[in-house]
Scaffold this motif. Structure first.
Motif, mmCIF file in Angstrom:
data_model
loop_
_atom_site.group_PDB
_atom_site.id
_atom_site.type_symbol
_atom_site.label_atom_id
_atom_site.label_comp_id
_atom_site.label_asym_id
_atom_site.label_seq_id
_atom_site.Cartn_x
_atom_site.Cartn_y
_atom_site.Cartn_z
ATOM 1 N N ASN A 564 33.996 9.499 17.080
ATOM 2 C CA ASN A 564 34.402 9.272 15.687
ATOM 3 C C ASN A 564 35.814 8.675 15.690
ATOM 4 O OD1 ASN A 564 34.835 9.327 12.948
ATOM 5 N ND2 ASN A 564 34.566 11.531 12.710
ATOM 6 N N PRO A 565 35.993 7.451 15.176
ATOM 7 C CA PRO A 565 35.062 6.621 14.402
ATOM 8 C C PRO A 565 34.114 5.823 15.299
ATOM 9 C CG PRO A 565 37.185 5.547 14.520
ATOM 10 C CD PRO A 565 37.356 6.878 15.184
ATOM 11 N N GLU A 566 33.040 5.331 14.671
ATOM 12 C CA GLU A 566 32.040 4.564 15.393
ATOM 13 C C GLU A 566 32.174 3.051 15.155
ATOM 14 O OE1 GLU A 566 28.474 7.838 15.794
ATOM 15 O OE2 GLU A 566 28.418 6.478 14.060
ATOM 16 N N HIS A 567 32.910 2.662 14.117
ATOM 17 C CA HIS A 567 33.166 1.244 13.842
ATOM 18 C C HIS A 567 34.667 1.041 13.696
ATOM 19 C CE1 HIS A 567 28.984 1.222 11.705
ATOM 20 N NE2 HIS A 567 28.859 1.206 13.016
ATOM 21 N N VAL A 568 35.228 0.136 14.476
ATOM 22 C CA VAL A 568 36.644 -0.214 14.360
ATOM 23 C C VAL A 568 36.734 -1.734 14.271
ATOM 24 C CG1 VAL A 568 38.907 -0.167 15.446
ATOM 25 C CG2 VAL A 568 37.374 1.815 15.664
ATOM 26 N N THR A 569 37.264 -2.229 13.172
ATOM 27 C CA THR A 569 37.400 -3.678 12.975
ATOM 28 C C THR A 569 38.873 -4.057 13.005
ATOM 29 O OG1 THR A 569 35.394 -3.727 11.615
ATOM 30 C CG2 THR A 569 36.877 -5.619 11.458
ATOM 31 N N VAL A 570 39.217 -5.036 13.861
ATOM 32 C CA VAL A 570 40.609 -5.475 13.992
ATOM 33 C C VAL A 570 40.633 -7.001 13.994
ATOM 34 C CG1 VAL A 570 41.249 -3.426 15.303
ATOM 35 C CG2 VAL A 570 40.565 -5.501 16.522
ATOM 36 N N ASN A 571 41.834 -7.551 13.902
ATOM 37 C CA ASN A 571 42.007 -8.994 13.958
ATOM 38 C C ASN A 571 42.286 -9.438 15.386
ATOM 39 O OD1 ASN A 571 41.732 -9.384 11.160
ATOM 40 N ND2 ASN A 571 43.904 -8.884 10.835
ATOM 41 N N LYS A 572 41.811 -10.620 15.700
ATOM 42 C CA LYS A 572 42.131 -11.202 17.000
ATOM 43 C C LYS A 572 43.651 -11.325 17.122
ATOM 44 C CE LYS A 572 41.404 -15.326 19.843
ATOM 45 N NZ LYS A 572 40.799 -16.688 19.905
ATOM 46 N N GLY A 573 44.193 -10.850 18.257
ATOM 47 C CA GLY A 573 45.637 -10.858 18.465
ATOM 48 C C GLY A 573 46.293 -9.520 18.208
ATOM 49 N N MET A 638 28.240 6.234 21.190
ATOM 50 C CA MET A 638 28.831 4.897 21.314
ATOM 51 C C MET A 638 29.385 4.436 19.976
ATOM 52 S SD MET A 638 26.489 2.769 19.620
ATOM 53 C CE MET A 638 26.683 1.164 20.400
ATOM 54 N N GLY A 639 29.966 3.253 19.992
ATOM 55 C CA GLY A 639 30.493 2.650 18.778
ATOM 56 C C GLY A 639 30.762 1.173 19.012
ATOM 57 N N TYR A 640 31.330 0.521 18.018
ATOM 58 C CA TYR A 640 31.599 -0.915 18.119
ATOM 59 C C TYR A 640 33.044 -1.221 17.759
ATOM 60 C CZ TYR A 640 26.582 -1.977 18.405
ATOM 61 O OH TYR A 640 25.274 -2.065 18.787
ATOM 62 N N LEU A 641 33.679 -1.997 18.616
ATOM 63 C CA LEU A 641 34.940 -2.648 18.283
ATOM 64 C C LEU A 641 34.583 -4.055 17.831
ATOM 65 C CD1 LEU A 641 38.103 -2.837 18.336
ATOM 66 C CD2 LEU A 641 37.830 -3.796 20.638
ATOM 67 N N LEU A 642 34.938 -4.387 16.601
ATOM 68 C CA LEU A 642 34.628 -5.708 16.047
ATOM 69 C C LEU A 642 35.933 -6.474 15.869
ATOM 70 C CD1 LEU A 642 32.765 -3.388 14.198
ATOM 71 C CD2 LEU A 642 31.444 -5.503 14.124
#
Length: 867
Positions: A564-573, A638-642
């Protein structure tokens, strides 16, 4: 007569290895013939065999050589238990792949240069009053002059220090008797500063030395600011030992190349090996570290080189704190006797071991009775006047370990490199008593606490450099070979060959396992490297994602079976830091964490918090997952880094239209899921009742498991509330998801709860006698568990009470196991066959095995209330 003796020997050996007397002469002879084994082989096997779940008496810490690690194994089993990450990355533990371990490795950087390999050589265990206390382990890196400190409460490296003046280091690490200091000797003479000096100035500007690292025994840390180095001539200092008892406060360090030869094979000169071995003797350095430690505190007695305090040769000599004594040619080890009265030195280019008398050395120093001085003005003690005796041991004597009869029989063991032997001899009389061949070219020896005031004896381990023909061929690079030798008898006996395929293990130390007191979990949110609360500690419900400019901080948790968390969204860089806490309380529930492509990994033992930081420099979708198989739902953990490009415009993909379930189908699935949860909860409550009825709280290990189970169970009400709200809102699809989450928590609760129950049963059940133990083993090995589960109906009937189901039950059961087919027409058996649709197979049990199984079933009936 010979055949009778052989038969009796086989029966005796059979009893030792757990084979019944009746089958010893057949089973053992069959095995011996098939495998070409002798009776001596079987005896050796019995001496090293450790049953499943058994424990070793001793734990060995071996250097990992060029791997830069430490290898841990048990004695007498010789089972490898762990590799400890020290100077180089170790992937399983995430050593060198997460933020915390990178910081430790960075302590070993030299002159701003990142060093990611090491050559570990000499491990040492901290001491109290000259005896191993099992608190700390120190080890050196020969290739890059560094020391590391390993905490033996969790077997994790906590500190690396770089020697500021040495350029290599073979002679570390050696604790003084109360761990006040760690002795680290220089190897190859070199200038103490970091400037260029031509080799022609070797005698004038190149130096050797011994660094005395001040050690805080309570905190387990070297204190560089309170440490100092004793300047010595460039004689290539080697191994060391600290005096004890009567010689306490003194240190002893070998050297080779008293010739101060500098080589030059490319110039047409003889190589180093020729010029370094010209003299008949080399020098043993004798120094009063206690006196020098006081002198080093005064600025006028030291030189400051690279911000480090160095006591010059002339200051040490002026204060009667540094002396030399000739020793056998090209020595490689110095070993002080348990009472500190004698010092044993071997020269690998000499056939002798020389025993020096500390009493004679003291008298010569007191009377200033010296044979002369070396070119640097250091007094030289006369070798013959200081010697107690010399022993002719054989070719290539190297290292020694003391035995338990050292006091009255002078028991000592020495490795002979050229002869490939271990010699047992008496250092008081200098007489050889026994020799044991080893395979091949032994270097160091590891005794059981054999360099302390309290050597245990029992075993010696030969750390052999070559294996040649000992193991299966695996290519040109062979493993090293550690051989276990039993030294309890009049003649030594070689018991076991153990290949070690990790670097060149150089030296090892062994300690009684009872002296080690390790953690099985960390206090929740602890940093394993500071012992304090980690800055990223995150508990359940505190998970969050925080952005600070271009740095994204993820505060996450891990518990069976989700991250937890299972989804992490970040910006390139963006720079991304994951703070992760393992919320498990159960022992051995380790999790791991990695992200696709980003080359990060970490190991999270129960309660531990770690951090991993990386730059999200690639656009895309990157799965992350738990790398330890931690539960039945491990693959789902599992989870996703986006990672999206903030300068790029994304067009949403058309959603695939999916066929939906009808309201009636949704209601049916919801009802089925709720019913499954209700049934699962009934199992949990039965387990809870058993645990409470049998006072689980009295047993700490069981209590910890129950706490962990209840923690999982405590998460259910929140999920149930969400499920009920979804039902009320008419969203049965969401309600089913929440009910499934409830089931996951129930499964995890049941998993831990049943383990707690099984452990509690073992603790409160009546102990088994030998026949019942054998019967349990036969029950397991015979495959009975494939159909039968004690205490419940499975693929076959429950066996609790089976002995009372038939007239003359023991006889009936025995006949049935030996010949099941004979009873297939029995009405009872026929009904069982029809009910379970299975027939009892003939497992080929011997009559003795069946009798033991019946004894085990009696134990089951006696403890029936526990199943």
């Amino acid at each position: 007569m010979k055949s009778i003796v052989k038969r009796l020997s086989l029966i005796a050996i059979g009893a030792m290895v757990g084979v019944t007397l009746g089958s010893a002469s057949t089973e053992l002879e069959k095995v011996m013939k098939e495998r070409g084994l002798s009776q001596q082989d079987l005896l050796a096997a019995a001496k090293t065999y450790t049953p499943s779940g058994g424990r070793d008496k001793y734990i060995v810490f071996s250097s990992g050589g060029q791997s830069g690690q430490v290898i841990v194994y048990g004695v007498p089993s010789m089972r490898i238990l762990k590799y400890i990450g020290v100077f180089t990355p170790e992937p399983w533990q995430g050593w060198g792949y997460d933020d915390d371990t990178k910081k430790i490795l960075a302590e070993g950087n030299i002159r701003g240069k990142k060093i990611t390999w090491g050559d570990t050589h000499h491990p040492a265990i901290s001491e109290t009053d000259g005896v191993y206390d099992g608190k700390w382990l120190a080890i050196n890196d020969k290739a890059n002059p560094r020391l590391a400190i390993i905490d033996l409460s969790d077997f994790v490296t906590k500190q690396i220090v770089v020697n500021p003046v040495f350029k290599s280091d073979h002679g570390g690490a050696f604790f003084t008797p109360n761990s006040e200091y760690i002795i680290e000797a220089c190897q190859y003479g070199a200038p103490f500063d970091n400037n260029y000096h031509p080799i022609e100035e070797y005698k004038e500007t190149y130096r050797g030395g011994v660094t005395m690292w001040k050690f805080d025994h309570d905190k387990g840390r070297i204190q560089p600011d309170k440490s100092f180095t004793i300047e010595m001539p460039p004689y290539m200092q080697d191994l060391s030992d600290a005096g004890k008892e009567v010689s306490y406060g003194w240190g002893f360090t070998n050297s080779f190349n008293s010739e101060m030869y500098t080589g030059g094979i490319e110039k047409g000169l003889p190589p180093f090996e020729a010029g370094m071995s010209r003299n008949d003797t080399d020098f043993l350095h004798i120094y009063n570290w206690k006196k020098l430690a006081k002198l080093a505190k005064d600025d006028k007695n030291v030189k400051i080189i690279n911000n480090h305090r160095v006591v010059p040769i002339d200051v040490a000599v002026k204060n009667d704190a540094l002396f030399l004594i000739p020793e056998p040619k090209s020595p490689h080890g110095v070993d002080v006797s348990p009472d500190g009265k004698y010092i044993v030195v071997c020269g690998k280019l000499d056939t002798h071991a020389t025993v020096y008398s500390w009493e004679k050395i003291q008298k010569l120093i007191k009377n200033k009775d010296f044979a002369g001085k070396d070119p640097y003005g250091i007094p030289i003690i006369d070798m013959k006047k200081a010697a107690h005796c010399q022993a002719e041991l054989g070719l290539g004597p190297l290292h020694s370990q003391y035995g338990p009869n050292w006091k009255d029989k002078g028991e000592i063991y020495t490795s002979l490199y050229v002869d490939s032997q271990v010699a047992r001899w008496n250092y008081l009389t200098c007489k050889v008593e026994d020799k044991q061949n080893v395979n091949y070219n032994i270097g160091h020896l590891c005794g059981m606490e054999g360099k302390t005031r309290d050597p245990q004896g029992e075993y010696i381990i030969a750390l052999n450099k070559l294996a040649i023909d000992r193991f299966n061929e695996i290519g040109p690079l062979h493993p090293q070979n550690h051989q276990l030798i039993d030294i309890r008898g009049k003649k030594m006996q070689l018991l076991y060959d153990m290949p070690l395929p990790l670097g060149e293990p150089h030296q090892a130390v062994a300690i009684r396992a009872s002296k080690l007191h390790t953690k099985v979990r960390y206090k929740m949110g602890t940093s394993a490297f500071t012992g304090n609360t980690h800055e990223g500690k995150t508990l359940a419900g505190q998970e969050k994602i925080v952005r600070k400019g271009n740095h994204v901080f993820v505060y996450g948790t891990m518990v069976r079976s989700h991250i937890n968390p299972e989804h992490v969204t970040v910006n390139k860089g963006d720079t991304v830091t994951f703070y992760l806490t393992n919320l498990e309380r159960a022992e051995d529930e380790t999790h791991g964490f990695t992200i696709d492509i980003y080359n990060v990994h970490t190991s999270l033992e129960p309660g531990k918090t770690v951090s991993v930081t990386f730059k999200a420099d690639m656009e895309g979708v990157f799965p992350y997952y738990c790398t330890e198989f931690c539960s039945a739902l491990h693959l789902e953990m599992m989870g996703y880094l986006l990672v999206k490009d903030p300068n790029k415009k994304y067009t949403a993909a058309a959603k695939l239209k999916m066929a939906k379930m009808t309201p009636q189908q949704l209601k049916a699935e919801y009802d089925k899921t709720v019913a499954t949860n209700k049934a699962t909860d009934a199992v949990i409550q039965s387990v809870v009742k058993f645990l409470k009825d049998n006072h689980f709280e009295k047993y700490p290990t069981v209590k910890n498991l129950v706490t962990d189970a209840l923690d999982q169970y405590g998460k259910i009400p929140e999920q149930k509330k969400k499920s009920d709200e979804a039902v009320k809102a008419g969203d049965l699809e969401k309600a089913i998801l929440f009910e499934n989450m409830i089931w996951q928590y129930m499964v995890k609760t049941a998993d831990v709860g049943i383990r707690a129950k099984d452990l509690l049963v073992k603790k409160i059940a009546s102990p088994m006698n030998e026949a019942q133990k054998r019967g349990h083993e036969a029950y397991l090995e015979g495959g009975c568990t494939g159909c039968h589960v004690i205490g419940k109906v499975s693929s076959g009937p429950d066996l609790v009470g089976v002995l009372s189901r038939h007239k003359d039950g023991e006889k009936w059961v025995k006949e049935f196991i030996l010949d099941p087919e004979s009873k297939y027409k029995d009405p009872y058996v026929e009904s069982m066959i029809n009910y379970f649709n299975l027939r009892m197979p003939n497992q080929g049990m011997s009559e003795k095995q069946v009798e033991d199984i019946i004894e085990y079933l009696k134990w089951v009936d006696k403890n029936a209330n526990l199943f």
